[in-house]
Enzyme design. Structure first.
Site, PDB file in Angstrom:
ATOM      1  N   TYR A   1       1.205  -1.062   0.045  1.00  0.00           N
ATOM      2  CA  TYR A   1      -0.073   0.645  -0.180  1.00  0.00           C
ATOM      3  C   TYR A   1       1.062   0.722  -0.283  1.00  0.00           C
ATOM      4  O   TYR A   1       2.113   1.154   0.510  1.00  0.00           O
ATOM      5  CB  TYR A   1      -0.853  -0.098   0.927  1.00  0.00           C
ATOM      6  CG  TYR A   1      -1.803   0.970   1.148  1.00  0.00           C
ATOM      7  CD1 TYR A   1      -2.845   1.214   1.326  1.00  0.00           C
ATOM      8  CD2 TYR A   1      -1.147   2.345   2.128  1.00  0.00           C
ATOM      9  CE1 TYR A   1      -3.644   2.904   1.980  1.00  0.00           C
ATOM     10  CE2 TYR A   1      -1.653   3.629   2.354  1.00  0.00           C
ATOM     11  CZ  TYR A   1      -2.829   3.435   1.918  1.00  0.00           C
ATOM     12  OH  TYR A   1      -3.660   5.032   2.042  1.00  0.00           O
TER      13      TYR A   1
ATOM     14  N   GLU B   1      -3.117   7.536  -4.040  1.00  0.00           N
ATOM     15  CA  GLU B   1      -3.731   5.837  -3.500  1.00  0.00           C
ATOM     16  C   GLU B   1      -3.765   4.614  -4.372  1.00  0.00           C
ATOM     17  O   GLU B   1      -4.443   5.016  -5.010  1.00  0.00           O
ATOM     18  CB  GLU B   1      -4.654   5.981  -2.357  1.00  0.00           C
ATOM     19  CG  GLU B   1      -4.861   5.112  -1.155  1.00  0.00           C
ATOM     20  CD  GLU B   1      -6.171   4.705  -0.401  1.00  0.00           C
ATOM     21  OE1 GLU B   1      -5.692   4.886   0.433  1.00  0.00           O
ATOM     22  OE2 GLU B   1      -7.059   3.819  -1.030  1.00  0.00           O
TER      23      GLU B   1
END
Ligand code: GDP
Ligand code: MN
Length: 380
Positions: A101, A190
């Site tokens: 991530y 993101e």
């Protein structure tokens, strides 16, 4: 403004962040054709402005063009967290060895840009932050110094990424993500998951990209990515006319000028025992056309029973607002009572125009509280 995954990936690509090849499709036939062109296994991905598509069944692997068409059939029209799927992204399927991530956003408390990186990607980042905060590496970037490449190294080591080949690729991606964040006036970029393939190639498998609305004037290409179909019809009309509109739950439609005044108007309606149905902020200026547009949008809401105009005029002129109200009444039939409270520049002239017009649906009140009470009484 939130971008769809495929739009965010287009920006990623522009800034040199690796993504898979893909095509947009809006019908099963287009999905079949896209899968044919791409060749091999593909992934059919619902394009909606919400996360958790995988869990909701909006992401499916297909081994053939026919299977891609079948998945498209299932996924199109699906409701994912209140968002109806109208578009699909057909992408060359990736083999996944690891899911990381990576994100960059603003830390408003620190007044700095914040990067977050963890090897525990693929799942909700909130979950990682709550259960295993030590697995989440954070890096603040000073806005005056700007981003320095050595900082990316701290982030990557901090997250415990020890494979040199991965380190090298992720260091480059972090730098490019910063360029994308700044270059697009983004508020959030993101990548979840940022994957590592079995061959050790790192790439962005998903994108969540939010651009600052106030900077869209600098980015005509990004502004053009807005999908008006993703908004409810009144909000769409409001956007097209450049009016700030928010839908609420009650019976009184509210028009004010300036966010502060509108917020206090909502409070006063509550104090008077009513509930706002929606509100429009006319902002500064507030010419007759703007008033007409706003009034049309407010009154199109079927929940509205009465309308309250609360104007505290500085730059705005109350006579101009009054003209807008009368113009709107000439153009469209409005059945609801309209309560008007004017204060400030040309308030007297404005009230006079309304009184002279002799329209029985217009009720002029002199204080905000009286106006709110009246609007609540009339909202039956
Ligand atoms: P989200 O659920 O809305 O966050 O959508 P993502 O794009 O993150 O996809 C969710 C999950 O689907 C990923 O975490 C992967 O596990 C899986 N997925 C997505 N694309 C691929 C792909 O190309 N290959 C494989 N094997 N899985 C994929
Ligand atoms: Mn995701």
């Amino acid at each position: 403004m939130d971008l769809y995954e495929y739009q965010g990936k287009e920006l990623f690509k522009r800034f040199g962040i690796p993504v898979s090849e893909g095509r947009l499709a809006t019908t099963p036939d287009e999905a079949r054709a896209a899968a044919e062109e791409i060749g091999g296994q593909v992934v059919v991905k619902a394009q909606v402005l919400t996360g958790g598509r995988g869990k909701a069944g909006g992401i499916k692997l297909a081994d053939s063009p026919d299977e891609a068409a079948q998945h498209a059939e299932t996924i199109l029209g699906m409701d994912i967290n209140g968002h109806v799927v109208r578009k699909l992204w057909i992408e060359q399927a990736s083999e996944i060895a690891k899911e990381y991530y990576l994100s960059v956003t603003f830390d408003r408390g620190e007044k700095k840009v914040l990067f977050m990186l963890t090897k525990e990607g693929g799942i909700d980042i909130e979950e990682v932050a709550a259960n295993r905060p030590e697995a989440l590496a954070r890096l603040h970037v000073d806005p005056l110094e700007g981003f320095q490449p050595y900082q990316a190294r701290r982030l990557v080591y901090g997250a415990g990424i020890d494979e040199p080949n991965e380190q090298k690729q992720i260091l480059a991606i972090v730098g490019k993500l910063y360029d994308a964040f700044v270059g697009a006036d983004s508020m959030l970029c993101e990548i979840n998951p940022l994957i590592v393939t079995p061959d050790g190639v790192v790439k962005a498998l998903d994108s969540k990209f939010t651009v600052d609305d106030n900077a869209l004037y600098k980015h005509a290409d990004i502004a053009g990515m807005r999908d008006l179909n993703a908004y409810p019809p009144e909000e769409r009309a409001a956007r097209e006319k450049g009016v700030t509109y928010v839908k609420l739950d009650g019976e009184v439609g509210i028009l004010g000028n300036g966010a502060g005044l509108v917020m206090s108007t909502l409070d006063v309606i509550a104090l008077a025992g009513g509930r706002p149905a929606n509100f429009c902020d006319l902002g500064g200026g507030g010419d007759a056309q703007g008033v007409t547009d706003a009034l049309e949008i407010i009154s199109a809401d079927p929940q509205v029973r009465s309308i309250l105009f609360n104007i505290f005029a500085g730059i705005t002129r109350c006579d101009e607002v009054a003209r807008g109200i009368l113009q709107a009444l000439d153009k469209t039939k409005i059945d609801h009572p309209i309560v008007v409270r004017f204060d400030g520049t040309n308030a007297e002239e404005g009230r006079q125009l309304l009184t002279e017009a002799g329209q029985d649906i217009i009720h002029v009140e002199s204080t905000m509280l009286d106006a709110a009470k009246r609007a609540v009484e009339l909202a039956v």
